[in-house]
Design a protein around this motif. Structure first.
Motif, PDB file in Angstrom:
ATOM      1  N   ALA A 109     -32.622 -25.184  -1.016  1.00  0.00           N
ATOM      2  CA  ALA A 109     -33.025 -25.223   0.391  1.00  0.00           C
ATOM      3  C   ALA A 109     -34.204 -26.167   0.585  1.00  0.00           C
ATOM      4  CB  ALA A 109     -33.391 -23.812   0.865  1.00  0.00           C
ATOM      5  N   THR A 122     -33.976 -34.196   4.371  1.00  0.00           N
ATOM      6  CA  THR A 122     -33.734 -34.368   5.807  1.00  0.00           C
ATOM      7  C   THR A 122     -35.000 -34.822   6.529  1.00  0.00           C
ATOM      8  OG1 THR A 122     -32.144 -32.550   5.652  1.00  0.00           O
ATOM      9  CG2 THR A 122     -32.766 -33.263   7.851  1.00  0.00           C
ATOM     10  N   SER A 142     -24.583 -21.640  -0.307  1.00  0.00           N
ATOM     11  CA  SER A 142     -24.564 -20.907   0.961  1.00  0.00           C
ATOM     12  C   SER A 142     -25.954 -20.373   1.312  1.00  0.00           C
ATOM     13  CB  SER A 142     -23.552 -19.761   0.890  1.00  0.00           C
ATOM     14  OG  SER A 142     -23.882 -18.861  -0.153  1.00  0.00           O
ATOM     15  N   LEU A 194     -28.395 -23.332   2.171  1.00  0.00           N
ATOM     16  CA  LEU A 194     -28.180 -23.883   3.507  1.00  0.00           C
ATOM     17  C   LEU A 194     -28.657 -22.915   4.585  1.00  0.00           C
ATOM     18  CD1 LEU A 194     -24.692 -25.607   3.161  1.00  0.00           C
ATOM     19  CD2 LEU A 194     -26.932 -26.699   3.382  1.00  0.00           C
ATOM     20  N   GLN A 195     -28.536 -21.615   4.347  1.00  0.00           N
ATOM     21  CA  GLN A 195     -29.036 -20.647   5.321  1.00  0.00           C
ATOM     22  C   GLN A 195     -30.548 -20.767   5.482  1.00  0.00           C
ATOM     23  OE1 GLN A 195     -27.764 -16.696   4.328  1.00  0.00           O
ATOM     24  NE2 GLN A 195     -25.590 -17.224   4.379  1.00  0.00           N
ATOM     25  N   LEU A 200     -31.357 -24.137   7.253  1.00  0.00           N
ATOM     26  CA  LEU A 200     -30.657 -24.401   8.512  1.00  0.00           C
ATOM     27  C   LEU A 200     -31.605 -24.646   9.691  1.00  0.00           C
ATOM     28  CD1 LEU A 200     -27.803 -24.694   9.555  1.00  0.00           C
ATOM     29  CD2 LEU A 200     -27.804 -22.262  10.127  1.00  0.00           C
ATOM     30  N   PRO A 201     -32.713 -23.903   9.865  1.00  0.00           N
ATOM     31  CA  PRO A 201     -33.604 -24.218  10.999  1.00  0.00           C
ATOM     32  C   PRO A 201     -34.130 -25.645  10.967  1.00  0.00           C
ATOM     33  CG  PRO A 201     -34.138 -22.066  10.082  1.00  0.00           C
ATOM     34  CD  PRO A 201     -33.162 -22.698   9.142  1.00  0.00           C
ATOM     35  N   ILE A 224     -32.743 -28.239   9.386  1.00  0.00           N
ATOM     36  CA  ILE A 224     -31.620 -29.167   9.573  1.00  0.00           C
ATOM     37  C   ILE A 224     -31.242 -29.254  11.048  1.00  0.00           C
ATOM     38  CG2 ILE A 224     -29.199 -29.568   9.033  1.00  0.00           C
ATOM     39  CD1 ILE A 224     -29.669 -28.270   6.322  1.00  0.00           C
ATOM     40  N   ALA A 225     -31.166 -28.109  11.723  1.00  0.00           N
ATOM     41  CA  ALA A 225     -30.792 -28.103  13.137  1.00  0.00           C
ATOM     42  C   ALA A 225     -31.834 -28.815  13.989  1.00  0.00           C
ATOM     43  CB  ALA A 225     -30.603 -26.666  13.626  1.00  0.00           C
ATOM     44  N   SER A 266     -41.078 -20.914  11.017  1.00  0.00           N
ATOM     45  CA  SER A 266     -40.096 -20.037  10.370  1.00  0.00           C
ATOM     46  C   SER A 266     -40.678 -19.219   9.221  1.00  0.00           C
ATOM     47  CB  SER A 266     -38.918 -20.864   9.851  1.00  0.00           C
ATOM     48  OG  SER A 266     -39.342 -21.804   8.882  1.00  0.00           O
TER      49      SER A 266
END
Length: 262
Positions: A99, A106, A182, A185-186, A189-190, A192-193, A233
């Motif tokens: 992660a 990114t 999985s 990525l969880q 994810l914040p 990345i989004a 986060s």
């Protein structure tokens, strides 16, 4: 005068060396204990202490000479079991590191990587930050004690014996390895989004004003947005990490149960 026969001596040696091998296998690769910064003497000393505590609770051992071929096969078997149990928990930290790697790349931290002596590979700043955070949660939630408690329970679930264990445990471990992607990525994810939205906005801005230098303004914006999202986060990241730790503990017991034919 106290006399000790060779058969009794072999039983005492086997009662210590076989549980010790499984314990040292876990300590060699498990999170925190398997860190290269932990001195080898500390690991061995902790393994011996745990063996002396666990040995009286271990079910009846096979009456074999520890130095015989069958005894050495049991020794190798216990080492493999310990490594598999420790690796099940190590996968949880691998997911956190994944992660951090995805979030760092990114954000544009791909150039700010350095050599990690623990993994002998490349690591980013975000990767190291999340790894340290995971270690602190690992200790704060007493997951290290839960891991050692589960290790002690595996001697009841998967007793020490000369019978070969079932290969389903390795299949469980291999499928558990997919959790790296999985879960990683969880966690990422914040970031990345948020950066996806930021990059789309920068693309629209560049089309509207072509005279702007995207490379001059894009990097500080994406870097700043990524750091802000990570900061926002942080209060909520403990819950998913705690769930991942619990999944790792459960997987340790499942691997032992499946390997024992249960």
């Amino acid at each position: 005068m106290i006399t000790v026969s060779s058969a009794e001596l072999n039983v005492w040696i086997a009662a210590l060396i076989w549980p010790l091998t499984r314990i040292l296998g876990l300590l060699a690769v498990a999170p925190l204990f398997g860190n290269l910064n932990v001195p080898m003497r500390i690991k061995v000393g902790l393994g011996i202490m745990l063996s002396l505590i666990i040995a009286p609770t271990v079910p009846e051992l096979p009456a074999l000479d520890p130095l015989s071929l069958a005894g050495l096969l049991i020794l190798a078997q216990q080492l493999v079991i310990g490594l598999a149990l420790g690796f099940a928990m190590r996968i949880v930290f691998a997911a956190v590191e994944f992660a951090g790697e995805v979030a760092g790349l990114t954000m544009g931290f791909g150039f700010a990587s350095f050599f990690d002596p623990n993994t002998h590979g490349r690591s980013s700043a975000i990767n190291q930050f999340l790894s340290l955070l995971a270690i602190l949660l690992f200790l704060a939630l007493n997951v290290h004690l839960m891991m050692l408690s589960t290790l002690a329970e595996t001697f009841q679930i998967l007793p020490i014996s000369s019978a070969p264990f079932f290969g389903g445990g390795f299949q469980q471990l291999a499928s558990w390895g997919g959790r790296i992607f999985s879960a990683g990525l969880q966690l990422a994810l914040p970031v990345i989004a948020a950066l996806l939205i930021t990059n789309v906005a920068l693309g629209i801005l560049t089309r509207a004003a072509p005279q702007l230098n995207l490379f001059a303004i894009g990097f500080p914006i994406t870097l700043g947005v990524g750091l802000i999202v990570i900061a926002l986060s942080l209060p909520y990241i403990a819950t998913p990490m705690a769930n991942f730790f619990q999944e790792g503990i459960n997987m340790m017991g499942r691997i032992a149960a499946v390997a024992g034919g249960r």
